[in-house]
Scaffold this motif. Structure first.
Motif, short mmCIF file in Angstrom:
data_model
loop_
_atom_site.label_atom_id
_atom_site.label_comp_id
_atom_site.label_asym_id
_atom_site.label_seq_id
_atom_site.Cartn_x
_atom_site.Cartn_y
_atom_site.Cartn_z
N GLU A 43 0.91 -1.37 -0.05
CA GLU A 43 -0.16 -0.05 0.01
C GLU A 43 0.96 1.26 0.00
O GLU A 43 0.62 2.27 -0.70
CB GLU A 43 -0.84 0.29 1.20
CG GLU A 43 -2.21 -0.97 1.27
CD GLU A 43 -2.79 -1.03 2.65
OE1 GLU A 43 -4.10 -1.39 2.45
OE2 GLU A 43 -2.29 -0.50 3.41
N ASN A 143 -9.18 2.57 -8.79
CA ASN A 143 -8.56 1.31 -9.09
C ASN A 143 -10.09 0.23 -8.82
O ASN A 143 -11.35 0.80 -8.54
CB ASN A 143 -7.53 0.80 -8.12
CG ASN A 143 -7.94 0.89 -6.69
OD1 ASN A 143 -9.28 1.34 -6.30
ND2 ASN A 143 -7.16 0.32 -5.84
N HIS A 145 -10.29 -3.16 -6.84
CA HIS A 145 -9.97 -4.51 -6.05
C HIS A 145 -11.03 -5.67 -6.45
O HIS A 145 -12.21 -5.38 -6.30
CB HIS A 145 -10.02 -3.99 -4.71
CG HIS A 145 -8.66 -3.32 -4.34
ND1 HIS A 145 -7.32 -4.25 -4.68
CD2 HIS A 145 -8.12 -2.21 -3.63
CE1 HIS A 145 -6.21 -3.19 -3.99
NE2 HIS A 145 -6.80 -2.45 -3.69
N ARG A 146 -10.62 -6.81 -6.23
CA ARG A 146 -11.72 -7.86 -6.24
C ARG A 146 -11.23 -8.21 -4.75
O ARG A 146 -10.19 -8.59 -4.34
CB ARG A 146 -11.18 -9.04 -7.35
CG ARG A 146 -11.85 -10.19 -7.27
CD ARG A 146 -11.40 -11.12 -8.41
NE ARG A 146 -12.73 -12.20 -8.48
CZ ARG A 146 -12.81 -12.99 -9.68
NH1 ARG A 146 -11.55 -13.20 -10.25
NH2 ARG A 146 -13.67 -13.84 -9.75
N GLY A 270 -9.06 -9.73 -0.29
CA GLY A 270 -8.91 -8.98 -1.38
C GLY A 270 -7.46 -8.82 -2.02
O GLY A 270 -6.48 -9.01 -1.20
N ASP A 271 -7.32 -8.19 -3.27
CA ASP A 271 -6.02 -8.60 -3.96
C ASP A 271 -5.20 -7.33 -3.39
O ASP A 271 -4.02 -7.55 -4.01
CB ASP A 271 -6.21 -8.37 -5.38
CG ASP A 271 -7.36 -7.66 -6.08
OD1 ASP A 271 -7.61 -6.72 -5.35
OD2 ASP A 271 -7.64 -7.94 -7.18
N TRP A 272 -5.26 -6.40 -2.42
CA TRP A 272 -4.41 -5.47 -1.90
C TRP A 272 -3.10 -6.39 -1.17
O TRP A 272 -2.12 -6.34 -1.10
CB TRP A 272 -4.99 -4.77 -0.76
CG TRP A 272 -5.95 -5.19 0.10
CD1 TRP A 272 -5.68 -5.86 1.59
CD2 TRP A 272 -7.28 -5.23 -0.05
NE1 TRP A 272 -6.87 -5.91 1.86
CE2 TRP A 272 -7.91 -5.96 1.26
CE3 TRP A 272 -8.03 -4.92 -1.07
CZ2 TRP A 272 -9.21 -6.35 1.22
CZ3 TRP A 272 -9.59 -5.28 -0.92
CH2 TRP A 272 -9.94 -5.74 0.14
N ASP A 305 -11.62 1.81 -4.82
CA ASP A 305 -10.91 3.08 -3.98
C ASP A 305 -11.05 4.10 -4.83
O ASP A 305 -11.02 4.29 -5.81
CB ASP A 305 -9.49 2.93 -3.73
CG ASP A 305 -9.27 1.71 -2.77
OD1 ASP A 305 -9.53 1.54 -1.83
OD2 ASP A 305 -8.19 0.95 -3.08
N ASN A 338 -1.40 0.86 -9.94
CA ASN A 338 -2.29 -0.56 -9.66
C ASN A 338 -1.14 -1.81 -9.66
O ASN A 338 -1.40 -2.92 -9.05
CB ASN A 338 -3.13 -0.77 -10.83
CG ASN A 338 -4.26 0.10 -10.38
OD1 ASN A 338 -5.05 -0.12 -9.47
ND2 ASN A 338 -4.49 1.19 -11.08
N LYS A 341 -0.41 -1.86 -6.16
CA LYS A 341 -1.69 -2.03 -5.29
C LYS A 341 -2.22 -3.36 -5.29
O LYS A 341 -3.04 -3.82 -4.18
CB LYS A 341 -2.56 -0.84 -5.54
CG LYS A 341 -3.55 -0.71 -4.45
CD LYS A 341 -3.22 -0.10 -3.07
CE LYS A 341 -4.17 0.15 -2.21
NZ LYS A 341 -4.77 -1.10 -1.68
N SER A 343 -4.42 -4.29 -7.46
CA SER A 343 -5.81 -4.20 -8.06
C SER A 343 -5.51 -3.85 -9.69
O SER A 343 -4.39 -4.01 -9.83
CB SER A 343 -6.32 -2.60 -7.69
OG SER A 343 -5.37 -1.67 -7.50
N SER A 362 -8.35 -10.95 -13.03
CA SER A 362 -9.26 -10.22 -12.50
C SER A 362 -10.12 -9.20 -13.65
O SER A 362 -11.19 -9.23 -13.60
CB SER A 362 -8.33 -9.35 -11.35
OG SER A 362 -9.47 -8.46 -10.80
#
Ligand code: BGC
Length: 422
Positions: A43, A143, A145-146, A270-272, A305, A338, A341, A343, A362
């Motif tokens: 992050e 972004n 995110h999934r 989540g994909d973070w 986000d 991304n 991140k 995402s 994704s």
């Protein structure tokens, strides 16, 4: 004569300096204060890309980072700053909460920037609609995110002779195999939003997208009180037995680190979380695996986000704020942000050449599920319902998770009631 010419030259030079200085002051020199909660390894790298982008345009970045994944702490701090009449330039605010802030009349109208930047055609309609209040742009999406992902350590799976699960029955088989091999099956942390993140993936996998939408987006009482929700809660409780005793209080990124180090086999997050694997130098497909959470391969829980922009009084800072809004949707920023991140870009038609296979999957699934009607907003990440109801439901889910004396029936009744919180 000579002297006169010299004086004239000096005057012209002085006037030029003055003019340039004025022009400079008009085009640069703003400060943007940005509230976010991006403090983990991946992050922070992504946030640094945003800061760099702004500085390149001659502005000053004032970081207003409030630690605490999921953003619950950040929102509390933001409320007190706004109430004191001293809002930051931009704040990470998402989903239906944007409407709550829009109603307070403290956000600025970004229509001019949006028009100039052609945002209506750059951003998917379903996301653009979330960013508008009464038809006006009040926030910029960053972004997509999934949330419904399962992260695995392939080496640990190999050693345990376990197969990566595709549904919840297989999840429990894999978890047993991992346990027998002496590793923690599921890395989990200890904050309410993490419990809620896990819960929504169980609800999606056990109940399917129609059930998810009725129960957790429309907050339909019949769905919340249905036998399907009973099965969801029963499954959720069974998952807990496969986490370790030290989970309470643990941050989500420390749970990811357990999978990275091979102390745990899986994490549902989540994909973070991918941002953490990447920041640790891990390669997808080789050092870690990304698959849809059990039973959810045909669905996609999205979490976008976005930065809402507050009304400011200072002119230079307002200009800097507009530059920030503009920069966020530029292709260069979308790519570098991304990649770090975890995402995917929110800007349409981006070249994904530099993105890994998790991101490409994704992106494909986002388009495909949106076509099929199985793209749903994440309730745990503030995308599905307003904060009062989701906050109350999150508390019920966490109490149930943390206290084995709370029965499934009792939790289900309280969850249905919490959904009516306004
Ligand atoms: C945010 C992500 C963030 C995660 C963990 C989510 O709610 O959307 O950007 O990485 O929380 O902090």
């Amino acid at each position: 004569m000579r002297k006169l010419i010299d004086i004239k030259k000096t005057l012209v030079a002085a006037a030029t300096v003055l003019l340039t200085a004025t022009a400079f002051a008009q085009t640069t020199g703003g400060e943007v204060e940005v509230l976010h909660w991006w403090t983990s390894g991946g992050e922070a790298r992504a946030a640094a890309a945003l800061k760099q982008q702004l500085q390149q345009q001659g502005h000053t970045w004032r970081d207003f980072a409030v630690a605490g994944g999921g953003g619950d702490n950040a929102m509390t701090v933001l409320k007190s700053r706004v109430m004191a009449g001293n809002p930051p330039s931009a704040a990470q605010i998402k989903g239906p909460s944007l409407q709550e802030w829009g109603e307070l009349g403290v956000l600025t109208n970004l229509n001019d920037v949006a028009r100039a930047g052609n945002w209506d055609n750059l951003v998917p309609r379903v996301i653009g609609d979330i960013m508008k209040h009464n038809g006006n742009w009040i926030a910029v999406p960053v972004n997509v995110h999934r949330v419904n992902w399962l992260w695995t350590n392939p080496e640990v799976f190999r050693r345990a002779g376990a197969r990566v699960p595709t549904n919840w029955d297989e999840f429990f088989v894999a978890a047993e195999a991992l346990r027998r091999a002496g590793v923690i099956p599921l890395a989990h942390g200890g904050q309410n939003w993490q419990d809620f993140t896990l819960f929504e993936s169980v609800a999606l996998g056990v109940g399917g997208t129609d059930f998810y939408r009725s129960a957790l987006v429309q907050l339909d009482q019949t769905a919340l009180r249905s036998a399907t929700m009973t099965r969801v809660l029963e499954t959720f409780r069974r998952v807990k037995a496969h986490t370790d005793r030290n989970a309470p209080g643990r941050d989500w990124n420390l749970a990811t680190a357990m999978v990275i180090r091979g102390e745990a086999g899986m994490q549902l997050m989540g994909d973070w979380a991918k941002g953490e694997f990447i920041a640790a130098g891990r390669v997808p497909g080789r050092d870690f695996g990304c698959v849809a959470a059990p039973g959810t391969a045909n669905a996609f829980t999205f979490n976008v986000d976005s930065f809402a922009m507050f009304r400011l009084r200072n002119e230079a800072n307002t200009r800097a704020q507009r530059d920030l809004a503009n920069a966020i949707l530029s292709p260069e920023f979308q790519e570098v942000f991304n990649l770090n991140k975890g995402s995917i870009p929110v800007r349409l038609n981006m070249n994904l050449e530099r993105f890994d296979e998790c991101a490409r999957m994704s992106s494909r699934d986002f388009v495909e599920t949106s076509r099929r009607g199985t793209l749903v907003p994440s309730i745990a990440h503030g995308m599905a319902v307003r904060s009062a109801a989701s906050g109350a439901m999150q508390d019920v889910v966490s109490q149930f998770w943390n206290d084995d004396r709370v029965t499934v029936q009792n939790a289900q009744e309280r969850l249905a009631r919490a959904a009516q919180t306004r």
